[in-house]
Scaffold this motif. Sequence first.
Motif, PDB file in Angstrom:
ATOM      1  N   ARG A  66       0.834  -1.195   0.000  1.00 21.85           N
ATOM      2  CA  ARG A  66       0.000   0.000   0.000  1.00 21.85           C
ATOM      3  C   ARG A  66       0.872   1.251   0.000  1.00 21.85           C
ATOM      4  NH1 ARG A  66      -5.395   1.420   0.480  1.00 21.85           N
ATOM      5  NH2 ARG A  66      -5.482  -0.571  -0.598  1.00 21.85           N
ATOM      6  N   VAL A  67       1.952   1.242   0.754  1.00 19.32           N
ATOM      7  CA  VAL A  67       2.849   2.400   0.771  1.00 19.32           C
ATOM      8  C   VAL A  67       3.483   2.600  -0.604  1.00 19.32           C
ATOM      9  CG1 VAL A  67       4.972   3.337   1.776  1.00 19.32           C
ATOM     10  CG2 VAL A  67       3.223   2.325   3.257  1.00 19.32           C
ATOM     11  N   ARG A  68       3.851   1.517  -1.275  1.00 15.66           N
ATOM     12  CA  ARG A  68       4.368   1.630  -2.640  1.00 15.66           C
ATOM     13  C   ARG A  68       3.318   2.246  -3.564  1.00 15.66           C
ATOM     14  NH1 ARG A  68       7.264  -3.010  -1.106  1.00 15.66           N
ATOM     15  NH2 ARG A  68       5.577  -4.440  -1.596  1.00 15.66           N
ATOM     16  N   GLN A  69       2.072   1.818  -3.426  1.00 12.56           N
ATOM     17  CA  GLN A  69       0.985   2.359  -4.245  1.00 12.56           C
ATOM     18  C   GLN A  69       0.762   3.841  -3.957  1.00 12.56           C
ATOM     19  OE1 GLN A  69      -2.193  -0.232  -3.053  1.00 12.56           O
ATOM     20  NE2 GLN A  69      -1.707  -1.786  -4.602  1.00 12.56           N
ATOM     21  N   LEU A  70       0.775   4.205  -2.698  1.00 12.13           N
ATOM     22  CA  LEU A  70       0.611   5.616  -2.313  1.00 12.13           C
ATOM     23  C   LEU A  70       1.727   6.474  -2.899  1.00 12.13           C
ATOM     24  CD1 LEU A  70      -0.389   4.944   1.379  1.00 12.13           C
ATOM     25  CD2 LEU A  70      -1.793   6.263  -0.233  1.00 12.13           C
ATOM     26  N   SER A  71       2.940   6.000  -2.756  1.00 12.70           N
ATOM     27  CA  SER A  71       4.088   6.731  -3.276  1.00 12.70           C
ATOM     28  C   SER A  71       4.014   6.870  -4.791  1.00 12.70           C
ATOM     29  CB  SER A  71       5.378   6.016  -2.861  1.00 12.70           C
ATOM     30  OG  SER A  71       6.498   6.747  -3.272  1.00 12.70           O
ATOM     31  N   ALA A  72       3.652   5.796  -5.468  1.00 15.10           N
ATOM     32  CA  ALA A  72       3.552   5.835  -6.925  1.00 15.10           C
ATOM     33  C   ALA A  72       2.452   6.794  -7.378  1.00 15.10           C
ATOM     34  CB  ALA A  72       3.285   4.429  -7.472  1.00 15.10           C
ATOM     35  N   ALA A  73       1.330   6.798  -6.672  1.00 10.68           N
ATOM     36  CA  ALA A  73       0.232   7.697  -7.030  1.00 10.68           C
ATOM     37  C   ALA A  73       0.641   9.155  -6.833  1.00 10.68           C
ATOM     38  CB  ALA A  73      -1.011   7.373  -6.195  1.00 10.68           C
ATOM     39  N   PHE A  74       1.354   9.438  -5.746  1.00  9.56           N
ATOM     40  CA  PHE A  74       1.826  10.806  -5.499  1.00  9.56           C
ATOM     41  C   PHE A  74       2.853  11.194  -6.553  1.00  9.56           C
ATOM     42  CE2 PHE A  74       4.129  14.252  -3.595  1.00  9.56           C
ATOM     43  CZ  PHE A  74       3.177  14.943  -2.866  1.00  9.56           C
ATOM     44  N   ASP A  75       3.803  10.313  -6.782  1.00  5.37           N
ATOM     45  CA  ASP A  75       4.870  10.584  -7.752  1.00  5.37           C
ATOM     46  C   ASP A  75       4.352  10.740  -9.177  1.00  5.37           C
ATOM     47  OD1 ASP A  75       6.764  10.519  -5.768  1.00  5.37           O
ATOM     48  OD2 ASP A  75       7.532   8.526  -6.291  1.00  5.37           O
ATOM     49  N   SER A  76       3.262  10.045  -9.511  1.00  5.85           N
ATOM     50  CA  SER A  76       2.736  10.139 -10.869  1.00  5.85           C
ATOM     51  C   SER A  76       2.268  11.557 -11.190  1.00  5.85           C
ATOM     52  CB  SER A  76       1.595   9.146 -11.070  1.00  5.85           C
ATOM     53  OG  SER A  76       0.429   9.562 -10.378  1.00  5.85           O
ATOM     54  N   VAL A  77       1.949  12.316 -10.174  1.00  2.03           N
ATOM     55  CA  VAL A  77       1.497  13.700 -10.353  1.00  2.03           C
ATOM     56  C   VAL A  77       2.607  14.679 -10.014  1.00  2.03           C
ATOM     57  CG1 VAL A  77      -0.134  15.448  -9.554  1.00  2.03           C
ATOM     58  CG2 VAL A  77      -0.890  13.089  -9.857  1.00  2.03           C
ATOM     59  N   ARG A  78       3.250  14.467  -8.896  1.00  2.00           N
ATOM     60  CA  ARG A  78       4.203  15.445  -8.363  1.00  2.00           C
ATOM     61  C   ARG A  78       5.653  15.120  -8.690  1.00  2.00           C
ATOM     62  NH1 ARG A  78       6.035  19.972  -7.091  1.00  2.00           N
ATOM     63  NH2 ARG A  78       6.398  20.533  -4.962  1.00  2.00           N
ATOM     64  N   GLY A  79       5.986  13.844  -8.670  1.00  2.00           N
ATOM     65  CA  GLY A  79       7.335  13.434  -8.999  1.00  2.00           C
ATOM     66  C   GLY A  79       8.361  13.558  -7.891  1.00  2.00           C
ATOM     67  N   SER A  80       7.933  13.916  -6.666  1.00  2.00           N
ATOM     68  CA  SER A  80       8.931  14.111  -5.610  1.00  2.00           C
ATOM     69  C   SER A  80       8.808  13.129  -4.458  1.00  2.00           C
ATOM     70  CB  SER A  80       8.827  15.538  -5.042  1.00  2.00           C
ATOM     71  OG  SER A  80       7.562  15.735  -4.435  1.00  2.00           O
ATOM     72  N   GLY A  81       7.808  12.277  -4.459  1.00  2.00           N
ATOM     73  CA  GLY A  81       7.687  11.262  -3.420  1.00  2.00           C
ATOM     74  C   GLY A  81       6.958  11.744  -2.185  1.00  2.00           C
ATOM     75  N   LEU A  82       6.731  10.821  -1.289  1.00  2.00           N
ATOM     76  CA  LEU A  82       6.034  11.111  -0.028  1.00  2.00           C
ATOM     77  C   LEU A  82       6.986  11.603   1.018  1.00  2.00           C
ATOM     78  CD1 LEU A  82       3.696   8.019   0.231  1.00  2.00           C
ATOM     79  CD2 LEU A  82       3.059  10.322  -0.368  1.00  2.00           C
TER      80      LEU A  82
END
Length: 90
Positions: free
Chosen positions: A74-90
């Motif tokens: 789930r953390v990988r999914q959250l990070s990927a979803a954030f990065d797909s828009v922002r590109g800087s990670g959680l």
Amino acid sequence: DYVGVGPLFGTATKVVQAPVLGLEAFARVVAESPLPVVGIGGVGLANIARVAATGAHGAAVVSDALLAQDIAERVRQLSAAFDSVRGSGL
């Protein structure tokens, strides 16, 4: 240094006396802050990309991650979803 701002959405993690801020008001805070801004409160996989779209530097996630069957995934999914828009990670 950074600033945590919220609650962005309703949350069941803890009792919060402050009203829900919402993404529009949060985006204004992000745009005006001299510090990196992290969104908190009710953030999960269903809305983390919208948090990232505000320009936030990160998002704090508790329940959505800890209640998942596979927390690491789930953390990988959250990070990927954030990065797909922002590109800087959680």
